[in-house]
Scaffold this active site. Structure first.
Site, PDB file in Angstrom:
ATOM      1  N   CYS A 269       1.052  -1.412   0.103  1.00  0.00           N
ATOM      2  CA  CYS A 269       0.015  -0.033  -0.019  1.00  0.00           C
ATOM      3  C   CYS A 269       0.881   1.179  -0.041  1.00  0.00           C
ATOM      4  O   CYS A 269       0.517   2.191  -0.648  1.00  0.00           O
ATOM      5  CB  CYS A 269      -1.083  -0.022   1.022  1.00  0.00           C
TER       6      CYS A 269
ATOM      7  N   ARG B 189       7.074 -11.051   5.084  1.00  0.00           N
ATOM      8  CA  ARG B 189       7.108 -10.839   6.568  1.00  0.00           C
ATOM      9  C   ARG B 189       7.484 -11.930   7.590  1.00  0.00           C
ATOM     10  O   ARG B 189       7.615 -12.955   7.070  1.00  0.00           O
ATOM     11  CB  ARG B 189       5.320 -11.148   6.751  1.00  0.00           C
TER      12      ARG B 189
ATOM     13  N   GLN C  50       0.591 -11.259  -3.251  1.00  0.00           N
ATOM     14  CA  GLN C  50      -0.878 -10.758  -3.168  1.00  0.00           C
ATOM     15  C   GLN C  50      -1.284 -10.386  -4.519  1.00  0.00           C
ATOM     16  O   GLN C  50      -0.798  -9.937  -5.667  1.00  0.00           O
ATOM     17  CB  GLN C  50      -1.004  -9.709  -2.313  1.00  0.00           C
TER      18      GLN C  50
ATOM     19  N   ASP D  86      -3.059  -7.933  -5.025  1.00  0.00           N
ATOM     20  CA  ASP D  86      -3.498  -6.693  -4.417  1.00  0.00           C
ATOM     21  C   ASP D  86      -3.836  -5.620  -5.141  1.00  0.00           C
ATOM     22  O   ASP D  86      -3.392  -5.380  -6.333  1.00  0.00           O
ATOM     23  CB  ASP D  86      -2.090  -6.304  -3.806  1.00  0.00           C
TER      24      ASP D  86
ATOM     25  N   HIS E 165      -5.407  -1.254  -4.867  1.00  0.00           N
ATOM     26  CA  HIS E 165      -5.893  -0.040  -4.225  1.00  0.00           C
ATOM     27  C   HIS E 165      -6.602   1.046  -5.197  1.00  0.00           C
ATOM     28  O   HIS E 165      -6.116   1.375  -6.045  1.00  0.00           O
ATOM     29  CB  HIS E 165      -4.575   0.675  -3.408  1.00  0.00           C
TER      30      HIS E 165
ATOM     31  N   LYS F  76     -12.627  -3.211   7.907  1.00  0.00           N
ATOM     32  CA  LYS F  76     -12.463  -4.045   6.871  1.00  0.00           C
ATOM     33  C   LYS F  76     -13.712  -4.931   6.565  1.00  0.00           C
ATOM     34  O   LYS F  76     -14.125  -5.384   7.585  1.00  0.00           O
ATOM     35  CB  LYS F  76     -11.135  -4.628   6.590  1.00  0.00           C
TER      36      LYS F  76
ATOM     37  N   HIS G 257      -8.206  -0.500   0.252  1.00  0.00           N
ATOM     38  CA  HIS G 257      -7.111  -1.780   0.171  1.00  0.00           C
ATOM     39  C   HIS G 257      -8.006  -3.053  -0.184  1.00  0.00           C
ATOM     40  O   HIS G 257      -8.907  -3.122   0.563  1.00  0.00           O
ATOM     41  CB  HIS G 257      -6.495  -1.967   1.236  1.00  0.00           C
TER      42      HIS G 257
END
Length: 672
Positions: A362, A391, A409, A411, A413, A498, A544
């Site tokens: 992000c 991570r 991901q 992912d 945004h 979320k 997100h």
């Protein structure tokens, strides 16, 4: 005359009872059947022991085994306490720590004496036997309030250093609850610090409805720098039938274990040289590529623009975003300098600047958004990335594909105006619904995770963001029981509430995968703006979102959901052409070429082995279709198709086979 209090029941009727009356007394006054069935009470909404006296006027609902969720929670909590008592009866020098209920059972962490050493699975049968004896003794579970000093002194006298340490950190002056079985000081009395509630006695448990399952290591208070403990896991239920059903599910889950199937299907492996990172084999990466292509088409159709951002970013960027303070312990940090290459001296100097591998995408997406001047006319801007993240998960928490250190991901945004938030979230709900259903997950639930105690942003912003997510789900028609709609209080991220998507797999397990978060904090912290219709700068709202969550974990879920028998479009090898005799080798090559020219992933098996051996081997590898050819098939231009999971085979022309397999191998979004 005794003081009377008023107890109101769920049907609205009220009873006047003496102060000191318990819910058990009320149940007995209503009738003997209810007195026998009631196991706990909900008093003014709080679940309590059935023997705990009322403090004043109250709303009362009695809990029986029909209230399965609450009854299971109580039973599992009791099983954990009985486990701890049994262990200390068998090995008195063992210290106790904590033992909560879990989704399907319970565990307790112990500190065995140095002489005893860590517990092993060989110890479980004798512990189970002692647990059943404690249950049969029907020992009462008595609740008392103690002050902190008394509690610390008790644990110190008993040699319980871990419990004493924990008790010393509890607030002074706050009443603390303990539960004990039998009078304090009696030889067979066992005591633990616990909030409760509990069943009235150990005899309320079914001695045949639990099983101890495994032993593992665990650090005291989850800190790797603390002492290593022995954790004993168990599964606990209300009756033996439920236990039997659960054990059947576990057996089925073991058959579906993605790690086992990954080896059998030659999909991937993991090894110590790269803790928590996956080595994808050609077959496994074919699944990845098909999913990635599918998701790219979905994102392209949804108006997303794909980007690629750096793996390593300066620590100052993570400080500005807030991740450095909230998330640093889970980040891989690296020095921004050339390491010392000599034998003498520190590898890294004290003056090193620090960078970190990104744990999420992000902040980098905000930096892309900030390039140039953005007008309100440009919004919404949807930026997507198949972003690789790292991570620093503890070694003991790693689990196949399900929990890794390196992951990718799906992912994205979305940067939008406040007026666009509800519409964008609704569109995402509809996109996620389509993806999950096309991938074979008909059952899922949507949950709203609201503000946690530790968070960034104002209450007003959180109020607005939470209501926007609610309204989007309502507009999508999904805020219903059919979609498992519920709110999870306090489970949001530190920067945003979320929505979560929880998939139900083929054997009834749930997996939390997709999310969308409504964030006003990160745009503020990273100074993201757009020019509004009024000519002034405004903050965008940042959504997100992810559907798979991570490719690694989602592939693991798919493997277990389908027990390795993936849909034809996802199968790494869609068909194998196997010969019965060597005279058919040339024809097998022709069949393979025809199928490959049609875009299918096909291999051939020309080995000098019996056909039944080949069938078994390719069935174990979960190949969807086996095309058997011999001399007759070569002469007639046919194939004998064996489909995985079906007993019979069909003989059809090669042309029919190509058409059938090509049609079946189309991805769900590309079918006519």
């Amino acid at each position: 005359m005794s003081e009377m209090i008023r107890i109101t029941l769920p049907d609205g009727t009220a009873r006047e009872v003496e102060r000191g009356t318990t819910p058990a007394d009320v149940a007995a006054a209503i009738g003997p059947r209810l007195a026998k069935a009631a196991i706990a009470a909900r008093v003014d909404g709080e679940v309590r022991d059935i023997t705990r006296p009322f403090e004043g006027d109250a709303q009362l609902a009695l809990i029986t085994s029909r209230d399965e969720a609450e009854a299971l929670e109580l039973a599992r909590h009791d099983y954990a306490h009985v486990l701890a008592e049994a262990v200390q009866q068998l090995w008195p020098d063992t210290q106790i720590t904590f033992g909560p209920a879990t989704d399907d059972g319970f565990y307790y962490d112990f500190a065995p004496s140095a002489e005893r050493g860590p517990f092993t699975e060989e110890d479980l049968p004798v512990i189970e036997e002692r647990m059943r004896a404690i249950i049969a003794a029907d020992k009462p579970l008595i609740r008392e309030e103690w002050d902190r000093d008394r509690l610390i002194a008790w644990f110190q006298e008993q040699g319980e250093s871990f419990k004493a340490e924990w008790a010393a950190e509890l607030p002074e002056g706050e009443p603390l609850t303990v539960y004990h079985s039998g009078p304090i000081g009696a030889e067979d009395t066992w005591l633990d610090l616990c909030r409760g509630p509990h069943l009235a006695s150990t005899g309320k448990l079914d001695p045949q409805a639990f099983a101890l399952t495994r032993v593992s290591g665990a650090y005291w208070r989850g800190d790797q720098s603390n002492a290593m403990l022995s954790r004993i896991y168990g599964t606990g239920w209300l009756n033996r039938k439920q236990l039997a059903q659960h054990m059947e599910r576990l057996e089925e889950a073991a058959k579906r274990d993605h790690r086992k199937l990954g080896r059998e299907m030659d999909l991937f492996h993991l090894q110590e040289e790269a803790h928590g990172s996956v080595f994808w084999h050609p077959n496994g990466y074919k699944i990845w590529r098909e999913l990635e292509s599918y998701m790219r088409r979905a994102m392209d159709g949804g108006g997303y623009q794909e980007i690629k951002t750096p793996q390593v970013m300066d620590a100052r960027q993570w400080e500005q975003s807030g991740h450095w303070g909230k998330y640093r312990e889970n980040m891989f940090v690296i020095p921004d300098e050339v390491p010392n290459s000599t034998d003498d001296g520190a590898l890294v100097s004290d003056d090193a600047q620090w960078m970190a591998l990104k744990p999420m995408n992000c902040p980098a997406h905000v930096l892309v958004f900030k390039q140039g001047i953005t007008s309100y006319r440009d919004l919404p801007i949807r930026l997507g990335e198949m972003g690789c993240c790292h991570r620093n998960e503890p070694h003991g928490a790693l689990h196949g594909l399900m929990r890794v250190r390196q992951f990718t991901q799906d992912d994205a945004h979305i940067f939008c105006t406040e007026a666009q938030v509800v519409a964008e979230v609704r569109k995402f709900c509809e996109l996620a619904d389509r993806v999950y259903r096309e991938l074979g997950f008909e059952g899922y639930s949507i949950k709203l995770a609201t503000r946690p105690e530790q968070r960034f942003g104002s209450d007003a912003d959180w109020d607005k963001a939470e209501e926007e997510l609610r309204n989007a789900v309502r507009e999508a028609g999904m805020a219903t029981d059919d979609y498992g709609w519920e709110e999870l209080e306090g489970e949001g991220a530190f920067y945003a509430p979320k929505l979560e998507w929880h998939l139900t797999d083929a054997i009834g397990r749930t997996w939390q995968v997709g999310t969308i978060q409504s964030d006003r904090v990160l745009p503020e912290r990273l100074d993201a703006t757009y020019v509004g219709e009024d000519g002034n700068k405004h903050r965008p709202v940042m959504l997100h979102r992810a559907i798979f969550g991570s490719y690694e974990r989602f592939i693991g879920i798919l493997i277990e959901h389908y027990a390795g028998k993936l849909p034809l479009w996802l199968a790494p090898v869609q068909a194998v052409v196997a010969t019965i005799v060597s005279d058919a080798d040339d024809y097998a090559g022709e069949v393979m070429k025809r199928l490959r020219d049609a875009g299918l992933r096909v291999e051939r098996d020309l080995r000098n082995e019996k056909i039944n051996y080949k069938v078994r081997e390719h069935s174990l590898a979960k190949v969807p279709h086996l095309l058997v050819v011999g001399k007759r098939e070569a002469e007639e231009g046919t194939v004998a198709i064996r489909t995985l999971g079906e007993k019979d085979q069909r003989v059809i022309s090669l042309e029919e086979a190509v058409e059938m397999l090509t049609e079946g191998a189309a991805a769900p979004d590309q079918r006519n």
